[in-house]
Design a protein around this motif. Structure first.
Motif, PDB file in Angstrom:
ATOM      1  N   HIS A   4       1.068  -1.756  -0.296  1.00 51.96           N
ATOM      2  CA  HIS A   4       0.488   0.132  -0.595  1.00 51.96           C
ATOM      3  C   HIS A   4       0.647   0.915  -0.007  1.00 51.96           C
ATOM      4  CE1 HIS A   4       0.979   0.940   3.925  1.00 51.96           C
ATOM      5  NE2 HIS A   4       0.226   0.300   4.281  1.00 51.96           N
ATOM      6  N   GLY A   5       0.144   2.016  -0.409  1.00 49.91           N
ATOM      7  CA  GLY A   5       0.960   3.256  -0.607  1.00 49.91           C
ATOM      8  C   GLY A   5       0.349   4.399   0.817  1.00 49.91           C
ATOM      9  N   LEU A   6      -0.688   4.247   1.764  1.00 49.94           N
ATOM     10  CA  LEU A   6      -1.672   5.395   2.270  1.00 49.94           C
ATOM     11  C   LEU A   6      -0.882   5.897   3.551  1.00 49.94           C
ATOM     12  CD1 LEU A   6      -3.974   2.457   3.381  1.00 49.94           C
ATOM     13  CD2 LEU A   6      -4.706   4.558   1.641  1.00 49.94           C
ATOM     14  N   PRO A   7      -1.107   7.062   3.585  1.00 50.01           N
ATOM     15  CA  PRO A   7      -0.211   7.833   4.612  1.00 50.01           C
ATOM     16  C   PRO A   7      -0.236   6.784   6.089  1.00 50.01           C
ATOM     17  CG  PRO A   7      -1.476   9.380   3.242  1.00 50.01           C
ATOM     18  CD  PRO A   7      -2.383   7.593   3.072  1.00 50.01           C
ATOM     19  N   LEU A   8       0.816   7.526   6.822  1.00 47.00           N
ATOM     20  CA  LEU A   8       1.036   6.338   8.307  1.00 47.00           C
ATOM     21  C   LEU A   8       0.498   7.286   9.077  1.00 47.00           C
ATOM     22  CD1 LEU A   8       4.650   4.791   7.124  1.00 47.00           C
ATOM     23  CD2 LEU A   8       2.262   3.884   7.115  1.00 47.00           C
ATOM     24  N   PHE A   9      -0.839   7.872   9.416  1.00 43.53           N
ATOM     25  CA  PHE A   9      -0.779   8.897  11.070  1.00 43.53           C
ATOM     26  C   PHE A   9      -2.441   8.156  11.395  1.00 43.53           C
ATOM     27  CE2 PHE A   9      -0.820  11.718   6.443  1.00 43.53           C
ATOM     28  CZ  PHE A   9      -1.976  12.298   6.816  1.00 43.53           C
ATOM     29  N   HIS A  10      -2.954   7.564  10.383  1.00 42.99           N
ATOM     30  CA  HIS A  10      -4.636   7.006  10.843  1.00 42.99           C
ATOM     31  C   HIS A  10      -4.618   5.744  10.484  1.00 42.99           C
ATOM     32  CE1 HIS A  10      -5.152   5.855   6.697  1.00 42.99           C
ATOM     33  NE2 HIS A  10      -4.498   7.095   6.012  1.00 42.99           N
ATOM     34  N   VAL A  11      -6.012   5.107  11.019  1.00 44.62           N
ATOM     35  CA  VAL A  11      -5.743   4.003  11.079  1.00 44.62           C
ATOM     36  C   VAL A  11      -5.886   3.150  10.354  1.00 44.62           C
ATOM     37  CG1 VAL A  11      -7.086   4.683  13.690  1.00 44.62           C
ATOM     38  CG2 VAL A  11      -8.325   4.273  11.325  1.00 44.62           C
ATOM     39  N   HIS A  12      -6.144   3.459   8.928  1.00 46.94           N
ATOM     40  CA  HIS A  12      -6.407   2.831   7.787  1.00 46.94           C
ATOM     41  C   HIS A  12      -4.299   2.045   6.848  1.00 46.94           C
ATOM     42  CE1 HIS A  12      -7.443   2.416   3.462  1.00 46.94           C
ATOM     43  NE2 HIS A  12      -6.999   1.283   3.839  1.00 46.94           N
ATOM     44  N   GLY A  13      -3.442   3.208   7.680  1.00 49.10           N
ATOM     45  CA  GLY A  13      -2.351   3.104   7.045  1.00 49.10           C
ATOM     46  C   GLY A  13      -1.929   2.252   7.851  1.00 49.10           C
ATOM     47  N   LEU A  14      -2.241   2.743   9.063  1.00 50.62           N
ATOM     48  CA  LEU A  14      -1.113   3.029  10.294  1.00 50.62           C
ATOM     49  C   LEU A  14      -1.139   1.789  10.814  1.00 50.62           C
ATOM     50  CD1 LEU A  14       1.265   3.159  11.804  1.00 50.62           C
ATOM     51  CD2 LEU A  14       0.271   4.634  13.744  1.00 50.62           C
ATOM     52  N   ILE A  15      -2.236   1.326  11.331  1.00 47.20           N
ATOM     53  CA  ILE A  15      -2.833   0.298  12.480  1.00 47.20           C
ATOM     54  C   ILE A  15      -3.422  -1.223  11.409  1.00 47.20           C
ATOM     55  CG2 ILE A  15      -4.549  -0.841  13.656  1.00 47.20           C
ATOM     56  CD1 ILE A  15      -4.894   1.628  15.147  1.00 47.20           C
ATOM     57  N   LEU A  16      -4.349  -0.964  10.416  1.00 50.05           N
ATOM     58  CA  LEU A  16      -4.151  -2.122   9.386  1.00 50.05           C
ATOM     59  C   LEU A  16      -3.029  -1.989   8.444  1.00 50.05           C
ATOM     60  CD1 LEU A  16      -7.004  -0.815  10.581  1.00 50.05           C
ATOM     61  CD2 LEU A  16      -8.081  -2.069   7.514  1.00 50.05           C
ATOM     62  N   GLY A  17      -2.437  -1.026   8.064  1.00 50.56           N
ATOM     63  CA  GLY A  17      -1.619  -1.322   6.933  1.00 50.56           C
ATOM     64  C   GLY A  17      -0.443  -1.305   7.765  1.00 50.56           C
ATOM     65  N   VAL A  18       0.051  -1.392   8.663  1.00 50.90           N
ATOM     66  CA  VAL A  18       1.112  -1.631   9.557  1.00 50.90           C
ATOM     67  C   VAL A  18       1.609  -2.887  10.163  1.00 50.90           C
ATOM     68  CG1 VAL A  18       3.819  -1.015  10.626  1.00 50.90           C
ATOM     69  CG2 VAL A  18       2.464   0.099   8.426  1.00 50.90           C
ATOM     70  N   ILE A  19       0.892  -2.852  11.079  1.00 53.03           N
ATOM     71  CA  ILE A  19       0.442  -3.630  12.572  1.00 53.03           C
ATOM     72  C   ILE A  19      -0.060  -4.824  12.404  1.00 53.03           C
ATOM     73  CG2 ILE A  19      -0.056  -3.531  14.820  1.00 53.03           C
ATOM     74  CD1 ILE A  19       1.879  -1.727  14.455  1.00 53.03           C
ATOM     75  N   GLY A  20      -1.030  -4.064  11.773  1.00 56.94           N
ATOM     76  CA  GLY A  20      -1.801  -5.555  10.956  1.00 56.94           C
ATOM     77  C   GLY A  20      -1.095  -7.086  10.118  1.00 56.94           C
ATOM     78  N   PRO A  21      -0.070  -6.385   8.906  1.00 51.16           N
ATOM     79  CA  PRO A  21       0.853  -7.529   9.198  1.00 51.16           C
ATOM     80  C   PRO A  21       1.979  -8.068  10.122  1.00 51.16           C
ATOM     81  CG  PRO A  21       1.637  -5.324   7.192  1.00 51.16           C
ATOM     82  CD  PRO A  21       0.028  -5.176   8.636  1.00 51.16           C
ATOM     83  N   LEU A  22       2.584  -7.204  10.419  1.00 48.73           N
ATOM     84  CA  LEU A  22       3.685  -7.527  11.854  1.00 48.73           C
ATOM     85  C   LEU A  22       2.299  -8.236  12.825  1.00 48.73           C
ATOM     86  CD1 LEU A  22       5.033  -4.500  12.499  1.00 48.73           C
ATOM     87  CD2 LEU A  22       6.325  -6.075  10.920  1.00 48.73           C
ATOM     88  N   ARG A  23       1.476  -8.187  13.054  1.00 44.77           N
ATOM     89  CA  ARG A  23       0.151  -9.213  14.030  1.00 44.77           C
ATOM     90  C   ARG A  23       0.296 -10.593  12.905  1.00 44.77           C
ATOM     91  NH1 ARG A  23      -1.853  -9.828  19.133  1.00 44.77           N
ATOM     92  NH2 ARG A  23      -3.883 -11.002  18.983  1.00 44.77           N
ATOM     93  N   ARG A  24       0.419 -10.475  12.079  1.00 43.35           N
ATOM     94  CA  ARG A  24       0.071 -11.702  11.585  1.00 43.35           C
ATOM     95  C   ARG A  24       0.829 -12.291  11.009  1.00 43.35           C
ATOM     96  NH1 ARG A  24      -4.094 -10.599  12.565  1.00 43.35           N
ATOM     97  NH2 ARG A  24      -3.073 -13.065  13.894  1.00 43.35           N
ATOM     98  N   GLY A  25       2.366 -12.031  11.124  1.00 44.71           N
ATOM     99  CA  GLY A  25       4.019 -12.962  10.936  1.00 44.71           C
ATOM    100  C   GLY A  25       4.279 -12.191   9.458  1.00 44.71           C
TER     101      GLY A  25
END
Length: 481
Positions: free
Chosen positions: A177-198
């Motif tokens: 993705h190319g979403l900004p990283l200051f809101h829940v879509h880009g940061l929580i879903l888009g960064v923490i999401g894949p990291l939680r899944r491994g």
């Protein structure tokens, strides 16, 4: 544990931004050192540029159990001052070569380095309780100064797990993705999401169709985007068969933050053979609904409530509406483990947003017979009461976008002595339009034919462009102004 893969520390790639990548082992070491410098602080701010350093900063704070306040790098002076005063972070984390605004001059700065400065890794902090705040994300402030939404670790973990069940999201997935990283879509879903899944995140830095195509042609399996991105992607796929083939290989295309017009759904499907999945959420609740990976990817709907999320529609008096007829409009209220803890320093606003344990979203919707939810607009800006009918602006906008003469469309209401409110369509014409009066009449008839006569626009106004925010959402208050 919020991020278990940091404990196992494998050599699987966790994050990649351009040519810079970190494995889980490297990320664990970097964030472990950073956590050692952050442990015991009350809050930290992160200057959330679209860089790998931002991800390291956020994960390091989460490991330390310290709430993160993501800052939009394009934030204005007044809004930045309000956020800093309201949240009172003790330090700001940023990439070392990033220039910070004058408004952050008084706040101590901690550079985020991609090489640990100490050889020995400090002991890992204890995993915080699920009710511990993880993020304080500020709303857009459309009705006043932005409010700090306090999201607990419990909400982040349970919501990401519900999405994993919905989308069959595993460690084998590579998200682009190319979403900004200051809101829940880009940061929580888009960064923490894949990291939680491994799994793995490939961030583009900035969205481009070519960038998306290159990643999907290589090893990416999922794409997250917003409607403006998919609109561009649809046009580019129609013009480039190689891009269309790459997008068609994706396991999952996910759109959110606003409704994806049915026309773009169909253009992408026709060009790529792949249908987009929509989901519905907001800062205070994270994700509420979503279309399953193996479900009916029906344009105009956001699927059913996520596992663990309760959703109801209520009338103006707060009474529950049981109708699932695709016509009866009510306000969405939700409850479940996905809810926020409240607005920072605003118990009044928190109380006003809740009703008997249910969060009042302000979003208006109908429920289809199969339980799918269809959003028709916001109560404040998109619910039009005309001639005794409650009309959602969203369905009229979708109908207008199906007309070949329309490139962009927004619908609002304005006072009318006879109807109470009349429907106003704001149109960006497509190509060389006919005479405006003729197109206006044609669009009104088009809506009446597709929907019903009482939903036809009474006024059509033409614009060269529509005002949008950074997420591509149309700012209707600016139109009315």
């Amino acid at each position: 544990m919020l991020l278990p893969e940091l404990v196992t520390g494998t050599d699987r790639t966790a994050l990649r931004f351009g040519a810079v990548a970190l494995t889980y082992r490297e990320l664990a070491r970097l964030t472990g050192h950073l956590a050692g410098r952050l442990t015991g602080r009350d809050r930290v701010a992160v200057w959330a540029t679209p860089t790998i350093e931002t991800c390291v900063a956020v994960v390091g704070a989460l490991v330390a159990g310290v709430p993160v306040v993501p800052l939009n790098p394009k934030v204005g002076e007044r809004e930045l001052a309000h956020i800093l005063t309201d949240s009172a972070p003790e330090v700001v984390l940023a990439a070392p070569d990033t220039e910070l605004p004058a408004g952050l001059a008084e706040l101590p700065r901690l550079p985020v380095l991609l090489e640990p400065q100490d050889a020995a890794l400090p002991p890992a902090p204890e995993e915080p309780d699920g009710e511990t705040p993880a993020f304080i994300v500020y709303t857009s402030g459309t009705t006043g100064p932005p409010k700090g939404v306090v999201l607990p670790r419990r909400a982040v973990a349970t919501n990401l797990d519900a999405l994993a069940e919905l989308w069959a999201w595993t460690a084998d997935d590579v998200l682009v993705h190319g979403l900004p990283l200051f809101h829940v879509h880009g940061l929580i879903l888009g960064v923490i999401g894949p990291l939680r899944r491994g799994g793995t995140l490939h961030h583009l830095g900035r969205f481009s169709s070519d960038g998306v195509g290159a990643e999907l042609a290589r090893d990416a399996t999922m794409l997250f985007g917003v409607p403006t991105m998919y609109h561009r992607l649809a046009a580019d796929c129609q013009a480039d068969p190689a891009l269309a083939a790459a997008v068609g290989r994706a396991r999952l295309l996910v759109s959110g933050s606003a409704a994806l017009p049915a026309t773009d759904h169909e253009r992408i499907a026709a060009a790529t053979g792949q249908r987009v999945v929509e989901r519905y959420g907001m800062t205070e609740t994270l994700m509420n609904c979503g279309v399953r990976a193996d479900g009916d990817r029906r344009p105009g709907t956001v699927g059913q409530p996520l596992p663990g999320v309760e959703l109801r529609l209520v009338d103006d008096a707060g009474a529950t509406l049981d109708e699932a007829d695709g016509e009866t409009v009510g306000e969405i209220e939700v409850r479940g483990p996905n809810l926020f803890l409240g607005y920072l320093n605003r118990p009044d606003a928190t109380a006003a947003a809740m009703r008997d344990g249910w969060f009042r979203t302000g979003d208006m919707a109908v429920r289809e017979p199969d339980g799918y939810v269809r959003i028709v607009g916001r109560r404040a800006t998109d619910l039009i009461k005309s001639g005794g009918y409650k009309i959602g602006a969203g369905e009229i906008e979708n109908a207008l976008l199906e007309h070949p003469g329309v490139a962009e469309a927004a619908v609002t209401g304005e006072p009318d002595e006879d109807l109470g409110e009349r429907i106003v369509a704001w149109i960006v014409p497509n190509g060389d339009p006919p005479v405006p009066d003729e197109l206006a009449d044609e669009l009104a008839d088009h809506v009446a034919r597709l929907l019903s006569p009482h939903k036809r626009p009474r006024v059509v106004r033409f614009r060269e462009s529509l005002p949008r925010n950074e997420m591509g959402k149309i700012m209707k208050r600016a139109l009315r102004g």
